[in-house]
Enzyme design. Structure first.
Site, PDB file in Angstrom:
ATOM      1  N   ASP A 190     -11.143  21.273   9.931  1.00 55.87           N
ATOM      2  CA  ASP A 190     -10.845  19.987   9.284  1.00 55.87           C
ATOM      3  C   ASP A 190      -9.719  19.303  10.057  1.00 55.87           C
ATOM      4  O   ASP A 190      -8.587  19.764  10.075  1.00 55.87           O
ATOM      5  CB  ASP A 190     -10.434  20.279   7.833  1.00 55.87           C
ATOM      6  CG  ASP A 190     -10.126  19.016   7.069  1.00 55.87           C
ATOM      7  OD1 ASP A 190     -10.205  17.925   7.673  1.00 55.87           O
ATOM      8  OD2 ASP A 190      -9.785  19.127   5.877  1.00 55.87           O
ATOM      9  N   ASP A 250       0.847  -1.185   0.000  1.00 53.70           N
ATOM     10  CA  ASP A 250       0.000   0.000   0.000  1.00 53.70           C
ATOM     11  C   ASP A 250       0.879   1.230   0.000  1.00 53.70           C
ATOM     12  O   ASP A 250       1.887   1.267   0.687  1.00 53.70           O
ATOM     13  CB  ASP A 250      -0.873  -0.003   1.259  1.00 53.70           C
ATOM     14  CG  ASP A 250      -2.116  -0.834   1.040  1.00 53.70           C
ATOM     15  OD1 ASP A 250      -2.625  -0.830  -0.087  1.00 53.70           O
ATOM     16  OD2 ASP A 250      -2.552  -1.509   1.991  1.00 53.70           O
TER      17      ASP A 250
END
Lengths: 692, 558
Positions: free
Chosen positions: A347, A310
């Site tokens: 955020d 990954d």
């Protein structure tokens, strides 16, 4: 392999707490049922027993030369005991680990819920839990068994299995829903559906694995055992026919001498160390905080041709970071930074935080209070693929370029101000960033595109060198990423992987594995999510992250307790090391035979044909001392090689050819030469001690 | 000595060069590509005659069953002809029926491509027996070996094994017949007779009438050599002046012995598509054989032990048992070459070789793979490759692979079983005959030399070689039966098991090769394979060799 050598938990090889019980273990393992598992050593034990019986008979009848026979028999038994000792030491190291694991597995009480929805529970013993029972675990409780969280979120101390004391978050849904029995909930509460019955939990399996109780012979080990058994049979023939040959020549060879020749010729060195090598290989993985569900998986790891890695967390640092604000024409960088910062204040993602940091560092824009601004945060959703903020009539949106542009188009239809040229410009900047391997993030204010934030993937230091090492090992690396092909290609080039799979989905990941396998390749991958489970199961080596879901953990054939995907590389090395150790010691063992022949054959036949003393190239003192030296060398070499068997032959990523040359030189040529020297030295010692 | 070295280099290098185009031809003939003209045309003709059984592809089991069935038929036919030769035609000298155990031994011997002869052809065999039974088997038994190698190579190439019957026909008609024909012509040119007329009666210088046997010798000798058969037309084999009249016929025959086994390696390499690998195998075999040739020429450069106590100087080497027209070095060269290849024809008396020289042919038969019999030599090498690859593969940290096929328990088991059986036949056979009157009463020599005679006979039978150390009265029932059984088992076990290995390998998923896989094309692999052959193949025989040739050497040679 430096990383392997410096494992924090590794117990010393010569720890008295392991060595002393191992001596006892060596005798306990004389049990014929245990011995029968190892064909070579079983044969040695049988001939030792038979020779002992003959010796006792001779003792009663009062034959000559008993001192010599006695010494041979003594060393025959030592050979057997040394082999048992090697195995006991290897197991002892595992046992020490199992012991500390057991301590964590105390008797627990469980709060069995009467219904999964409610919170009424009754106290039951942890061991009485069945699969699919639902229990409540609250702060301070020990999780009674392995399970999956169906409701709630909690911080959990998993030190019992990982050795890592920092608590981890476990919550229902998503990829972090699995909990392990024996770990402790530190805060909050969770409802856990039990997935493993008592006795078959993760910790139970771990204990069984490190103790070697569940150890089954791996395919390569079985094949090697067959080779060793066949070699043993060959030498049965070679020695069993000698009495007939000698009788033709008008002589007789004492049984004890024949037995000595036989035992030194059969591959006792590798036979004695074979199971120790296997146990130590598993042990190395466990020390490395990786649990292999079978020895077969460890072997397969050594065979891996293709490594699926990954991108995030393995090749790049986990988080992308904002590195640049690229405004469109007519907008200043400050304006863009200001809007981007405002939209990112609430955020909490690493990307969002990095925008705030960059805005401050580059343009001195300070953090502002959202409530003061009377702003409302618009969170990211999978549908909009944007987040943003609304305040005082202003709307700021940031997100993936295509979704922001789509949003702007819908705005412009409704009378917005997104001009075609600006959009084209923004798209061009985005492409440029993507081509460089970055992730473009579009920022729009009041329906107008301000510019693009360049988020950059930071490739881990040293990873490029690791990949080139892997390439030398013949292993191809494939980067798996959800990024678009352009971004993926740039990062792939920067990191030096051989190939990449962009816009990866569970389906095309699975397809990639199947395609590689169809080409005759063995594939390894790691994963954590439930959607990784099919790919993990399809891969030849599937390493599930311990933080992952129960489904992922069950699909994989290894579990990484540290949840560190880079470890795949070390796992491959451990697998290779295991086979290399076996092969090298087999070569050493077989090569030893040449010297042993030259020690024993002249000694054996010199009475028949005196001229055969010419074959005594080592110039050994007497026939008796020659035979004794050979059998002593044969026994002592087992002890001498135990550390190597446990540590494993060092793997170097230098390619197959140089590696074979290196090992052939050390273990093949060494195996030819060392016994000549060793037997000569032992012979000299025997003469000095007046033993023969 | 220089002359001897030049001679050997000339023969070996020349044959090695010739083997290259022959290997190319053989792969064309044995394994024709689709759409290839000539060889496929032949196949089509044969399949039209042979029917459906020759048209389907066979798996390894069917291949083996066909092979065994075919050989059973050969055995029955040959046995029947020998048993009934007194009532069959072409028996002008009214030769009687052949004794049962001798018949069994001879039939086994020729079916197994061994040609161990416990009889003198001209004494017991009718012409019909010689031609219809023995010479025919010299062709087809060699063809069986070539067929097996082709099937093994096809399997390793990842293809279907093929059809046994088609392969045998191709080997017989497209390979052995043409090659034997060429050799026969060459022999004819060197003076070997080729006639169907009867014996000639000559009057010698002393005025004595002498009957000199003749016959279709050139044809017989040609297939005897190229098919690694070794069964001579005349009793004394290639020492006989009409089988091997001159230096040049000796050269032609030496080349003929070894050319097809050498070409088999190239054919193998072509079918598996790995010529470089074949080159490595060829080198290993050449080194192993070259070492024995050099050693035997060296050992044979000193006179025989009979000279040790005589007050004379003899510096032309051991000439006992040699044909002087070939010289002292052509004998040991031939002795090594004929035993390296399971041929077994002789041009000198092996019994008279110096002790350590005599050990070299024995080692050749113990290893039996450099270059080995037609087809089967390369197949034997394949067994060593399996074992060598298994050990070497582990040493690089991977599950061992050969040409991408994973070598696992089953393959190791079969390979070791085949290698083990070879040692078993030789050692156990020798042990039994060394201590029983079966062996002891048939010896001409006592001491280690007598032991060598027994050891040699079993080695020759187990290696399907067929040469004799001689000096052994081996035409007895125990010898006939024991060596007959050994020849059959030692022929078919190392044929069936490699086919089984290939069957098991080709059922697996084939891996692709990378820089992490074991290379079978470099010097390291060559070294590893050589060591495997020596340690696994020869070391078992060290005690026996010590009590035979080595003991004889240390006792008698000065």
């Amino acid at each position: 392999m430096g990383s392997l050598m410096s494992q924090p938990k590794s117990a010393s090889m010569f720890d008295a707490r392991i060595l002393v019980p191992a001596i006892g273990g060596a005798f306990i393992k004389l049990n014929p049922r245990t011995m029968a598992k190892n064909p070579v050593m079983f044969v040695v034990a049988i001939v030792s027993a038979l020779t002992t019986i003959l010796f006792i008979k001779d003792l009663v009848t009062g034959a000559e030369g008993l001192g010599f026979s006695f010494q041979i028999i003594l060393w025959l038994w030592f050979t057997v005991l040394f082999a048992n000792f090697a195995e006991a030491v290897a197991e002892g190291r595992g046992k020490a680990q199992a012991e500390s694991l057991r301590k964590t597995r105390t008797e627990t009480q469980a709060k069995l819920l009467t219904s999964a929805e409610g919170r009424e529970w009754k106290d039951v013993s942890g061991t009485s839990l069945k699969v699919n029972d639902v229990v409540l675990v609250e702060a301070g409780d020990i999780i009674p068994s392995d399970g999956e969280i169906i409701e709630g979120i909690a911080s959990v101390n998993e030190a019992a299995i990982t050795g890592e004391s920092a608590p981890v978050i476990r919550e229902s849904g998503g990829d972090r829903s699995a909990v392990t029995g024996g770990t402790q909930v530190l805060s909050d509460w969770i409802k856990v559906r039990i997935t493993a019955a008592a006795g078959s939990t993760f910790i139970d399996r771990m204990i069984a694995l490190v103790e070697g109780a569940e150890r089954q012979k791996t395919p390569n080990e079985i094949a090697l055992n067959i080779l060793l058994a066949a070699l043993t049979l060959i030498f049965v023939m070679a020695t069993a026919t000698i009495p007939a040959f000698a009788s033709y020549a008008g002589g007789a060879i004492p049984i004890v001498v024949l037995v000595a020749l036989f035992v030194t010729l059969i591959p006792t060195t590798i036979g004695a160390l074979l199971s120790a090598i296997g146990i130590a290989g598993m042990d190395r993985l466990v020390r490395f905080n990786v649990l292999a569900m079978s020895g077969r998986a460890v072997e397969a790891a050594g065979d891996v041709d293709t490594l699926l890695l990954d991108k995030t967390g393995t090749i790049t640092l986990g988080n992308r970071q904002a590195t640049e604000f690229r405004p469109v024409r007519g907008v200043t960088a400050e304006q863009l930074a200001d809007a981007a910062q405002l939209s990112s204040l609430a955020d909490e993602t690493p990307e969002g935080r990095s925008i705030v940091v960059l805005a401050k560092e580059k343009y001195g824009i300070r953090a502002r209070d959202m409530t003061e601004l009377n702003a409302t945060f618009v969170p990211f959703t999978a549908q909009s693929r944007m987040s943003g903020v609304d305040f005082e009539g202003a709307t700021i949106r940031k997100g993936a370029v295509d979704s922001v542009l789509k949003y702007l188009q819908s705005q412009s239809i409704a009378g917005g101000t997104g001009s075609e040229a600006t959009i084209r410009e923004g798209q061009a900047i985005a492409d440029e960033i993507a081509k460089a391997g970055g992730t473009p993030l579009a920022v729009a204010r009041d329906g107008r595109l301000l510019g693009i934030v360049h988020l950059k993937d930071i490739v881990k230091g040293g990873i490029r060198e690791r990949f080139s090492e892997l390439r030398k090992m013949g292993i191809r690396t494939v980067m798996i990423t959800g990024d678009n092909p352009m971004t993926a290609a740039a990062i792939a080039a920067e990191a030096g992987v051989d190939d990449f799979l962009a816009q990866a989905t569970p389906e095309n990941k699975l397809q990639l594995i199947r395609d590689e396998q169809a080409k005759g390749k063995l594939v390894a991958m790691c994963g954590d999510g439930t959607n990784d489970a099919p790919a993990l199961a399809q891969a030849d080596v599937g390493v599930a992250m311990n933080t992952g879901t129960v489904a992922a953990r069950e699909a994989g054939n290894m579990v990484d307790l540290d949840s560190d995907p880079t470890k795949l590389i070390e796992i491959v090395e451990i697998g290779k090391q295991l086979l290399m150790t076996r092969g090298s010691l087999t070569t050493f063992s077989i090569a030893n035979d040449v010297a042993k022949y030259f020690a024993i054959i002249p000694a054996m036949f010199v009475t028949l044909y005196p001229g055969l003393d010419a074959l005594n190239v080592m110039g050994l003192h007497s026939p008796q001392s020659a035979i004794l030296s050979a059998i002593i060398f044969n026994a002592l070499i087992i002890i001498a090689l135990i550390p190597l068997a446990l540590r494993g032959v060092a793997y170097k990523a230098i390619g197959a050819g140089p590696l074979l040359r290196r090992n052939l030189l050390i273990y093949g040529l060494g195996g030819l030469v060392v016994p000549f020297i060793g037997i000569k030295l032992i012979d000299m010692a025997i003469v000095a001690l007046n033993l023969a | 000595m220089t002359q001897a070295i030049l001679f050997v280099v000339f023969i070996l290098a020349g044959t090695a060069l010739l083997s290259w185009p022959l290997g190319r031809y053989m792969s064309w003939a044995m394994d024709p590509a689709r759409g290839q003209g000539g060889a496929n045309g032949f196949t089509a003709i044969f399949q039209a005659i042979g029917g459906s059984v020759t048209r389907r592809d066979q798996d390894w089991k069917r291949y083996v069953v066909s092979l065994l069935g075919f050989n059973l038929i050969l055995f029955v036919v040959c046995f029947a002809i020998l048993a009934l030769q007194q009532v069959l035609p072409l028996n002008p000298d009214a030769k009687g029926a052949i004794d049962g155990s001798l018949n069994f031994n001879t039939t086994a011997s020729f079916v197994a491509n061994t040609n161990l002869q416990h009889y003198s052809g001209e004494v017991v065999m009718s012409y019909f027996s010689q031609l219809a039974a023995l010479m025919w088997l010299q062709f087809v038994s060699a063809a069986v070996g070539l067929a097996v190698l082709t099937a093994v190579a096809r399997g390793l190439a990842g293809r279907k094994l093929g059809n046994f019957f088609v392969d045998v026909q191709r080997a017989t008609f497209l390979v052995l017949l043409p090659v034997a024909f060429v050799i026969a012509i060459l022999l004819l040119l060197t003076g070997v007779p080729m006639t169907f007329n009867g014996s000639v009666v000559a009057t010698t210088l002393e005025g004595v009438q002498q009957t000199i046997a003749r016959g279709p010798v050139a044809a017989f000798v040609a297939i005897k050599q190229v098919g690694t058969n070794g069964g001579g037309f005349f009793g004394p084999n290639s020492t006989h002046p009409l089988e091997n009249p001159s230096f040049w016929s000796n050269v032609v025959e030496t080349i003929a012995i070894i050319i097809i086994p050498m070409a088999c390696v190239w054919m193998f390499g072509r079918i598996i598509g790995r010529l470089k690998h074949a080159g490595v195998l060829f080198t290993v075999m050449l080194i192993l054989m070259g070492a024995r040739i050099s050693a035997s020429i060296g050992f044979e450069a000193v006179p025989t032990q009979a000279f040790t106590s005589l007050p004379i100087t003899q510096d032309v080497g051991n000439l006992e048992g040699k044909e002087l027209r070939f010289g002292a070095s052509a004998g040991p060269l031939w002795a090594v070459v004929t035993t390296s290849t399971s041929n077994g024809s002789v041009n000198a008396m092996h019994d008279s070789l110096n002790p350590l020289t005599g050990m070299m042919p024995m080692i050749g038969m113990w290893l039996n793979e450099d270059f080995g019999g037609v087809g089967v030599g390369m197949v034997n090498m394949f067994l060593y490759i399996v074992v060598g690859v298994f050990i070497a593969g582990m040493m690089i940290g991977r599950t061992p692979e050969y040409l991408g096929w994973r070598v696992e328990a089953k393959e190791v088991k079969f390979a070791m079983l085949a290698l083990l059986s070879h040692g078993f036949f030789i050692l156990v056979g020798t042990a039994v005959f060394a201590v029983t009157p079966w062996g002891a009463d048939t010896l001409n020599n006592v001491g280690p030399h007598g032991f060598s005679e027994i050891l040699y006979e079993f080695s020759s039978a187990a290696a399907n070689n067929g040469s004799g150390f001689e000096g052994l009265g081996d035409a007895t029932t125990p010898w006939n039966i024991a060596t007959g059984i050994v020849m059959l088992l030692a022929r078919f076990i190392p044929i069936i098991l490699p086919l089984a290995i290939v069957g098991s390998l080709s059922a697996k998923r084939r891996a692709t090769e990378s820089s992490g896989t074991l290379s079978v094309e470099d010097g390291t692999f060559a070294g590893m394979l050589t060591a495997t052959v020596i340690i696994v193949g020869a070391l078992t025989f060290f005690p026996a060799a010590t009590l035979g040739p080595i003991a004889e050497h240390v006792m008698f040679m000065k």
